[in-house]
Scaffold this motif. Structure first.
Motif, mmCIF file in Angstrom:
data_model
loop_
_atom_site.group_PDB
_atom_site.id
_atom_site.type_symbol
_atom_site.label_atom_id
_atom_site.label_comp_id
_atom_site.label_asym_id
_atom_site.label_seq_id
_atom_site.Cartn_x
_atom_site.Cartn_y
_atom_site.Cartn_z
ATOM 1 N N VAL A 116 0.838 -1.202 0.000
ATOM 2 C CA VAL A 116 0.000 0.000 0.000
ATOM 3 C C VAL A 116 0.875 1.255 0.000
ATOM 4 O O VAL A 116 0.607 2.213 -0.731
ATOM 5 N N ILE A 117 1.939 1.235 0.801
ATOM 6 C CA ILE A 117 2.855 2.388 0.882
ATOM 7 C C ILE A 117 3.526 2.634 -0.460
ATOM 8 O O ILE A 117 3.644 3.778 -0.923
ATOM 9 N N LEU A 118 3.959 1.559 -1.124
ATOM 10 C CA LEU A 118 4.569 1.698 -2.452
ATOM 11 C C LEU A 118 3.597 2.316 -3.438
ATOM 12 O O LEU A 118 3.968 3.169 -4.250
ATOM 13 N N GLN A 119 2.349 1.891 -3.365
ATOM 14 C CA GLN A 119 1.332 2.436 -4.270
ATOM 15 C C GLN A 119 1.124 3.924 -4.013
ATOM 16 O O GLN A 119 0.995 4.713 -4.959
ATOM 17 N N LEU A 120 1.092 4.321 -2.741
ATOM 18 C CA LEU A 120 0.946 5.735 -2.402
ATOM 19 C C LEU A 120 2.111 6.547 -2.966
ATOM 20 O O LEU A 120 1.920 7.655 -3.483
ATOM 21 N N GLU A 121 3.314 6.008 -2.881
ATOM 22 C CA GLU A 121 4.490 6.696 -3.415
ATOM 23 C C GLU A 121 4.386 6.843 -4.927
ATOM 24 O O GLU A 121 4.725 7.890 -5.493
ATOM 25 N N ARG A 122 3.894 5.790 -5.584
ATOM 26 C CA ARG A 122 3.751 5.850 -7.046
ATOM 27 C C ARG A 122 2.704 6.874 -7.467
ATOM 28 O O ARG A 122 2.797 7.464 -8.539
ATOM 29 N N ASN A 131 3.496 8.958 6.489
ATOM 30 C CA ASN A 131 2.670 8.714 7.671
ATOM 31 C C ASN A 131 2.374 7.230 7.849
ATOM 32 O O ASN A 131 2.419 6.702 8.966
ATOM 33 N N TYR A 132 2.078 6.550 6.737
ATOM 34 C CA TYR A 132 1.799 5.113 6.785
ATOM 35 C C TYR A 132 3.056 4.342 7.218
ATOM 36 O O TYR A 132 2.955 3.366 7.971
ATOM 37 N N THR A 133 4.211 4.777 6.745
ATOM 38 C CA THR A 133 5.467 4.125 7.127
ATOM 39 C C THR A 133 5.722 4.284 8.621
ATOM 40 O O THR A 133 6.147 3.334 9.294
ATOM 41 N N TYR A 178 -2.166 6.419 14.660
ATOM 42 C CA TYR A 178 -1.694 5.092 14.245
ATOM 43 C C TYR A 178 -2.866 4.142 14.008
ATOM 44 O O TYR A 178 -2.892 3.418 12.994
ATOM 45 N N ASN A 179 -3.827 4.141 14.925
ATOM 46 C CA ASN A 179 -4.967 3.226 14.789
ATOM 47 C C ASN A 179 -5.767 3.498 13.531
ATOM 48 O O ASN A 179 -6.222 2.571 12.850
ATOM 49 N N ILE A 181 -4.722 4.827 10.715
ATOM 50 C CA ILE A 181 -3.966 4.409 9.532
ATOM 51 C C ILE A 181 -4.021 2.891 9.380
ATOM 52 O O ILE A 181 -4.281 2.366 8.286
ATOM 53 N N LEU A 182 -3.780 2.166 10.473
ATOM 54 C CA LEU A 182 -3.832 0.707 10.418
ATOM 55 C C LEU A 182 -5.231 0.233 10.030
ATOM 56 O O LEU A 182 -5.383 -0.736 9.271
ATOM 57 N N ARG A 183 -6.256 0.918 10.527
ATOM 58 C CA ARG A 183 -7.640 0.573 10.165
ATOM 59 C C ARG A 183 -7.889 0.776 8.679
ATOM 60 O O ARG A 183 -8.538 -0.054 8.027
ATOM 61 N N ALA A 184 -7.354 1.873 8.129
ATOM 62 C CA ALA A 184 -7.539 2.143 6.695
ATOM 63 C C ALA A 184 -6.900 1.043 5.849
ATOM 64 O O ALA A 184 -7.472 0.610 4.840
ATOM 65 N N VAL A 185 -5.728 0.586 6.261
ATOM 66 C CA VAL A 185 -5.041 -0.492 5.529
ATOM 67 C C VAL A 185 -5.829 -1.796 5.652
ATOM 68 O O VAL A 185 -6.027 -2.511 4.669
ATOM 69 N N TYR A 186 -6.276 -2.096 6.868
ATOM 70 C CA TYR A 186 -7.054 -3.318 7.092
ATOM 71 C C TYR A 186 -8.325 -3.310 6.242
ATOM 72 O O TYR A 186 -8.667 -4.310 5.597
#
Length: 399
Positions: A116-122, A131-133, A178-179, A181-186
């Motif tokens: 997900v982080i790689l996609q955000l960077e792209r 922030n995700y990192t 943090y919560n 961000i983790l929730r968004a990824v989940y």
């Protein structure tokens, strides 16, 4: 001994991409796992058994994703093999391949979030990726670096994570940060049907705590302005950036860094807030020009001496922000401030001082670019910008 090798199988059709294949060998029995990852011959490093990563190009994002997925697959195969070895029983190569396919729809949380982080960077969303990192690194520390499958994320685990953060003195707003961000990824993994929705964040804090405002009175802003600092030193630069933010109604440092020379025309500075996308207009004042005049004009298109070259702009911004925040600590000590001095203090200070001058709350809100409340958004549509300029002029005139 069990080995896994990654190979490239060229296409039999000319000018078509080939396929990535894994060869699993156990007790001399070799089995093949054919993936759906496609690369061209010039995109494959046969000696290193991996895709060739190039910094730019149409296929860059595709190759980066394939490389990451290969790493994820090999990690999963290694875990399967280690697990079978730990059971201390005989197993065949076919069992490894079978378990690999059975877990194909599963994914580890770390690996998925890194993707997900790689996609955000792209997508050019560098700040969000950072922030995700930060959130991922925090969760990794909680887990002592031990990865976890998406289907193992549950409410008990997240409550343990929250307790861990609290025990380490992490502020509740950061816990929420943090919560969320983790929730968004989940939730993104749920959307992709990589796991089922278990609502693991239902019982942890994801709200916003009221923070202690560190607004400074006008007399302290004056003291900062009148400090005797070495000319053109890092402390002098820091003081200038803090004051420029205050002069411009609490402009954020990232918006300051990316101001362009063309944004200043006919005595009006216009910019679009990176946080909200809202466009703001500020009457150019003498105090602002005095800061600009202190520094040689940039050879590039940027207005302030923060981003000085056209290379690695983001890195220059981050380095400058780090420097400024460190030097602001020194300035706060030198004037005997009890609270921490940051760039954000200039924003709170402008609003607080404006309020003390009986400037209407609606004008203050508009001047700072607040658009989170419906009442503010409605008022912005009809607000005369000259009222905001007069408010700013009144404050600066008090210095």
């Amino acid at each position: 001994m069990t080995t896994v090798k990654v190979k490239f199988r060229p296409s039999t059709v000319e000018d078509r991409p080939g396929t990535i294949v894994y060869f699993v060998t156990h007790r001399r029995a070799v089995r093949q796992i054919t993936t759906d990852y496609k690369v061209f011959p010039h995109e494959w490093d046969d000696k290193q058994s991996r895709p060739i990563l190039v910094p730019t190009g149409e296929r860059t994002a595709v190759i980066q994703t394939i490389a990451q997925r290969i790493r994820r697959d090999i990690n999963r195969l290694d875990k399967i093999i280690n697990s079978l070895n730990c059971n201390k029983r005989e197993f065949a190569t076919d069992e490894i391949v079978k378990l690999f396919h059975e877990t194909e729809r599963e994914a580890s949380f770390f690996e998925f979030m890194e993707e997900v982080i790689l996609q955000l960077e792209r997508l050019g969303k560098e700040r969000t990726a950072e922030n995700y990192t930060t959130a991922l690194n925090s969760f990794k520390r909680f887990r002592n670096g031990n990865d976890i499958m998406l289907n193992e994320i549950d409410s008990d685990l997240m409550k343990e994570y929250e307790a861990y953060l609290k025990s380490h003195g992490v502020a509740m707003n950061t816990v929420s940060f943090y919560n969320r961000i983790l929730r968004a990824v989940y939730n993104r993994a749920v959307e992709k049907e990589m796991t089922v929705q278990r609502y693991p964040f239902k019982h942890v804090y994801t709200g916003i705590d009221k923070t202690v405002k560190r607004a400074l009175p006008l007399k302290i802003i004056k003291r900062i302005k009148e400090l005797d600092l070495p000319l053109k030193s890092s402390l002098d630069f820091t003081r200038d950036m803090f004051l420029f933010s205050f002069y411009t109604r609490g402009m954020s440092f990232i918006d300051m860094a990316y101001l362009k020379k063309k944004d200043l025309q006919n005595g009006i500075l216009s910019y679009r807030r990176r946080k909200t996308g809202q466009q703001l207009f500020i009457k150019w004042e003498k105090s602002m020009q005095e800061i600009i005049d202190k520094y040689p004009a940039n050879e590039n298109s940027y207005l302030l001496p923060i981003i000085k070259t056209d290379r690695n702009e983001r890195l220059q911004y981050k380095n400058a922000l780090r420097l400024v925040n460190n030097k602001l600590k020194e300035i706060s000590v030198s004037i005997g401030l009890q609270s921490k001095l940051t760039m954000y203090v200039s924003r709170h200070s402008w609003a607080s001082i404006a309020k003390s001058q009986n400037i209407p709350l609606s004008v203050i809100s508009a001047g700072m670019g607040h658009d989170s409340e419906n009442t503010t958004r409605i008022y912005l549509a009809s607000l005369d910008n000259s009222m905001i300029d007069k408010a700013n002029e009144l404050i600066l005139g008090k210095l």
